[in-house]
Design an enzyme around this catalytic site. Structure first.
Site, PDB file in Angstrom:
ATOM      1  N   ASN A  10     -11.502  75.825   5.900  1.00 13.53           N
ATOM      2  CA  ASN A  10     -12.471  75.397   5.383  1.00 13.53           C
ATOM      3  C   ASN A  10     -13.045  73.823   5.602  1.00 13.53           C
ATOM      4  O   ASN A  10     -12.807  72.936   6.551  1.00 13.53           O
ATOM      5  CB  ASN A  10     -12.169  74.967   3.776  1.00 13.53           C
ATOM      6  CG  ASN A  10     -13.855  74.503   3.713  1.00 13.53           C
ATOM      7  OD1 ASN A  10     -14.766  74.375   3.693  1.00 13.53           O
ATOM      8  ND2 ASN A  10     -13.460  74.094   2.009  1.00 13.53           N
ATOM      9  N   LYS A  17     -10.530  71.063   6.649  1.00 12.37           N
ATOM     10  CA  LYS A  17      -9.688  70.770   5.764  1.00 12.37           C
ATOM     11  C   LYS A  17      -9.347  71.920   5.725  1.00 12.37           C
ATOM     12  O   LYS A  17      -9.725  73.145   6.465  1.00 12.37           O
ATOM     13  CB  LYS A  17     -10.247  71.250   4.131  1.00 12.37           C
ATOM     14  CG  LYS A  17     -10.745  70.247   3.492  1.00 12.37           C
ATOM     15  CD  LYS A  17     -10.962  70.066   2.067  1.00 12.37           C
ATOM     16  CE  LYS A  17     -12.263  68.874   2.041  1.00 12.37           C
ATOM     17  NZ  LYS A  17     -12.468  68.876   0.545  1.00 12.37           N
ATOM     18  N   ASP A 151     -18.724  81.594   0.195  1.00 10.97           N
ATOM     19  CA  ASP A 151     -19.591  81.011  -1.048  1.00 10.97           C
ATOM     20  C   ASP A 151     -20.359  82.254  -2.312  1.00 10.97           C
ATOM     21  O   ASP A 151     -20.354  82.006  -3.171  1.00 10.97           O
ATOM     22  CB  ASP A 151     -19.707  79.562  -0.850  1.00 10.97           C
ATOM     23  CG  ASP A 151     -18.582  79.409  -1.088  1.00 10.97           C
ATOM     24  OD1 ASP A 151     -17.963  78.912  -1.988  1.00 10.97           O
ATOM     25  OD2 ASP A 151     -19.034  78.021  -0.484  1.00 10.97           O
ATOM     26  N   SER A 214     -18.493  66.075  -4.490  1.00 12.47           N
ATOM     27  CA  SER A 214     -20.345  64.953  -4.117  1.00 12.47           C
ATOM     28  C   SER A 214     -21.553  65.703  -4.000  1.00 12.47           C
ATOM     29  O   SER A 214     -22.506  66.296  -3.288  1.00 12.47           O
ATOM     30  CB  SER A 214     -19.599  65.147  -2.409  1.00 12.47           C
ATOM     31  OG  SER A 214     -19.520  66.003  -1.504  1.00 12.47           O
ATOM     32  N   GLY A 215     -21.359  67.673  -4.123  1.00 14.77           N
ATOM     33  CA  GLY A 215     -22.034  68.458  -4.074  1.00 14.77           C
ATOM     34  C   GLY A 215     -21.348  68.749  -5.574  1.00 14.77           C
ATOM     35  O   GLY A 215     -20.516  69.368  -5.250  1.00 14.77           O
ATOM     36  N   ASP A 286     -20.067  57.695  -3.558  1.00 18.61           N
ATOM     37  CA  ASP A 286     -19.328  57.412  -4.946  1.00 18.61           C
ATOM     38  C   ASP A 286     -19.111  56.995  -5.611  1.00 18.61           C
ATOM     39  O   ASP A 286     -19.732  56.480  -6.269  1.00 18.61           O
ATOM     40  CB  ASP A 286     -18.380  56.870  -3.697  1.00 18.61           C
ATOM     41  CG  ASP A 286     -16.829  56.442  -3.723  1.00 18.61           C
ATOM     42  OD1 ASP A 286     -16.757  57.474  -5.329  1.00 18.61           O
ATOM     43  OD2 ASP A 286     -16.019  56.535  -3.489  1.00 18.61           O
ATOM     44  N   ARG A 288     -16.812  57.298  -7.700  1.00 20.31           N
ATOM     45  CA  ARG A 288     -15.812  56.643  -8.071  1.00 20.31           C
ATOM     46  C   ARG A 288     -16.541  54.802  -8.069  1.00 20.31           C
ATOM     47  O   ARG A 288     -15.879  54.241  -8.700  1.00 20.31           O
ATOM     48  CB  ARG A 288     -14.637  56.446  -7.340  1.00 20.31           C
ATOM     49  CG  ARG A 288     -13.886  57.889  -7.665  1.00 20.31           C
ATOM     50  CD  ARG A 288     -13.155  58.249  -6.723  1.00 20.31           C
ATOM     51  NE  ARG A 288     -13.894  57.941  -5.385  1.00 20.31           N
ATOM     52  CZ  ARG A 288     -13.111  58.352  -4.462  1.00 20.31           C
ATOM     53  NH1 ARG A 288     -11.719  58.968  -4.018  1.00 20.31           N
ATOM     54  NH2 ARG A 288     -13.547  58.369  -3.312  1.00 20.31           N
ATOM     55  N   ILE A 336     -15.234  65.543  -9.079  1.00 24.10           N
ATOM     56  CA  ILE A 336     -15.587  64.416 -10.747  1.00 24.10           C
ATOM     57  C   ILE A 336     -15.453  65.370 -11.777  1.00 24.10           C
ATOM     58  O   ILE A 336     -14.809  64.669 -12.795  1.00 24.10           O
ATOM     59  CB  ILE A 336     -17.066  64.106 -10.130  1.00 24.10           C
ATOM     60  CG1 ILE A 336     -17.324  63.494  -9.173  1.00 24.10           C
ATOM     61  CG2 ILE A 336     -17.388  63.842 -11.334  1.00 24.10           C
ATOM     62  CD1 ILE A 336     -19.073  63.158  -8.905  1.00 24.10           C
ATOM     63  N   GLU A 338     -12.633  67.187 -12.303  1.00 20.60           N
ATOM     64  CA  GLU A 338     -10.686  67.006 -12.723  1.00 20.60           C
ATOM     65  C   GLU A 338     -10.852  65.404 -13.002  1.00 20.60           C
ATOM     66  O   GLU A 338     -10.023  65.140 -14.049  1.00 20.60           O
ATOM     67  CB  GLU A 338     -10.461  67.329 -11.705  1.00 20.60           C
ATOM     68  CG  GLU A 338     -11.133  69.127 -11.365  1.00 20.60           C
ATOM     69  CD  GLU A 338     -10.179  69.777  -9.720  1.00 20.60           C
ATOM     70  OE1 GLU A 338      -9.366  68.612  -9.555  1.00 20.60           O
ATOM     71  OE2 GLU A 338     -11.013  70.103  -9.089  1.00 20.60           O
TER      72      GLU A 338
END
Length: 406
Positions: A10, A17, A151, A214-215, A286, A288, A336, A338
């Site tokens: 990925n 990844k 995708d 983030s997306g 971010d 968080r 996010i 999850e």
């Protein structure tokens, strides 16, 4: 029985990844990630079975190609025993254009289509191509066993009334300008996982899948098929994201060119890299960190409020697309979706009008196999399902290889 392992890649502009999965047993053997490309800060590879971790910090690479080569070298040096059992390689491809409706064995024709679609996914497709070419050379015996999993494929079931824009029809016919969507691999996975939890066949399943990270993107799924989605021609449309603007008035771009003298390159960078919650908050992309500052920093609060409001609006809007108003569930997924009980709470707070109510205590419990449902007894189902794109890519790769008699 001989193990059947699939290598999954990925690749994006800022991260790579990869994983090795036993597609029959569903067991993850290797998980790896490299973050950033130029002056890579770290590269981690985990052997899940043997609990071995390889970490390379402060790696300096002057090209994406060198990073992919480094990953390959580390896999061959430390995990060759697994590589010998690999029967195929699956590549996540963000954009496949209008013609590709399913996963495909990679050949010259498919590579050309990925290249042609790169204009619509400039942060992904060019990097997919670099990685594919290296993998084809490194894994020579598997040259005909590389599969592209797109995708955009899941969204090919959208009707014209969903994917066309309000511009001259000739732009669609001549230039293929239309909505394509993204995150289709995970929305497909969520559809099948949700059908298991709700004990309904996918053919009778109507849900709204919220991939928040983030997306971010939201997809309306009717009878197991995508009928509309928030991302568009590119992954820039839709929700306010980490650094992407999402839906804006197109005249803003004209204004930036005519009145503010910005170049197209500058505008592209602003809308993709400097907008979203980063642009609104002026401090970070971010979520968080924004949550931590929600009550102490006005613009951090504003960024989260705008994000959650946009998500709620899309969910409410897509609920109107359900046949006879029958919406079986809302599903949260992605980093996010999850992990942020705070953001889920703010989103669902606005959706009581369509029958969704959050159980505060269940929402706070970390998601596990026994805690997928986070709604009250009088609510329609609300689920949290962790994303697992690699699992789907591995399965798709295996299925395509079987169909092609490999």
């Amino acid at each position: 029985m001989k193990k059947k392992l699939i290598l999954v890649l990925n690749c994006g502009s800022s991260s790579v990844k990869f994983s090795i999965i036993d597609v029959i047993e569903g067991v993850l053997y290797i998980s790896g990630i490299a973050n950033t490309i130029n002056n890579v800060s770290f590269l981690k590879i985990y052997d899940i079975k043997k609990k071995i971790k390889i970490v390379k910090k402060n790696i300096s690479t002057d090209s994406y190609k060198k990073l992919i080569l480094l990953i390959c070298d580390l896999l061959f040096i430390h995990f060759n025993k697994y590589l010998k059992l690999i029967i195929g390689i699956g590549h996540r491809i963000v954009h496949g254009g209008k013609d590709i409706k399913k996963s495909m064995i990679i050949n010259k024709k498919i590579l050309l289509k990925i290249k042609k679609s790169a204009i619509f996914a400039p942060l992904h497709n060019p990097y997919h191509l670099i990685a594919i070419k290296i993998i084809l050379n490194k894994f020579v015996k598997l040259k005909n066993r590389n599969v592209a999993v797109f995708d955009t494929s899941f969204h090919q079931t959208m009707p014209k009334k969903s994917f066309l824009y309000g511009i001259p029809y000739s732009f669609y016919k001549k230039y293929s300008i239309r909505k394509y969507g993204a995150h289709g691999i995970n929305h497909f996975y969520i559809t099948h996982e949700c059908s298991l939890f709700l004990k309904k066949s996918t053919n009778n399943l109507n849900i709204i899948s919220c991939h928040l990270g983030s997306g971010s993107s939201i997809t309306a799924i009717v009878n197991g098929k995508s009928i509309d989605t928030s991302m568009g021609l590119t992954p820039l449309e839709g929700l306010v994201m980490g650094t992407r603007c999402g839906d804006i008035d197109p005249y803003i771009i004209i204004y930036m060119i005519k009145k503010l003298n910005f170049s197209i390159t500058q505008i592209q960078k602003i809308l993709t890299k400097s907008s979203g919650v980063l642009g609104i908050s002026s401090i970070t992309s971010d979520f968080r960190e924004l949550e931590k500052k929600y009550y102490s920093h006005k613009k951090a609060k504003l960024a989260i409020d705008i994000f959650c409001r946009r998500v709620s609006k899309y969910i409410a809007g897509y609920s109107s697309l359900m046949p006879k108003g029958k919406l079986d569930a809302i599903v949260f997924t992605g980093g996010i979706g999850e992990n942020s009980s705070f953001i889920r709470k703010k989103i669902i707070k606005n959706l009581s009008i369509i029958g969704f109510f959050l159980d505060i205590e269940k929402n706070l419990i970390k998601t596990g196999n026994n805690n997928r449902f986070i709604h009250t007894i009088n609510s329609k189902p609300i689920l949290v399902i962790p994303a697992d794109e690699n699992k789907i890519i591995a399965k798709e790769t295996y299925n395509i290889l079987i169909k092609n008699n490999f």
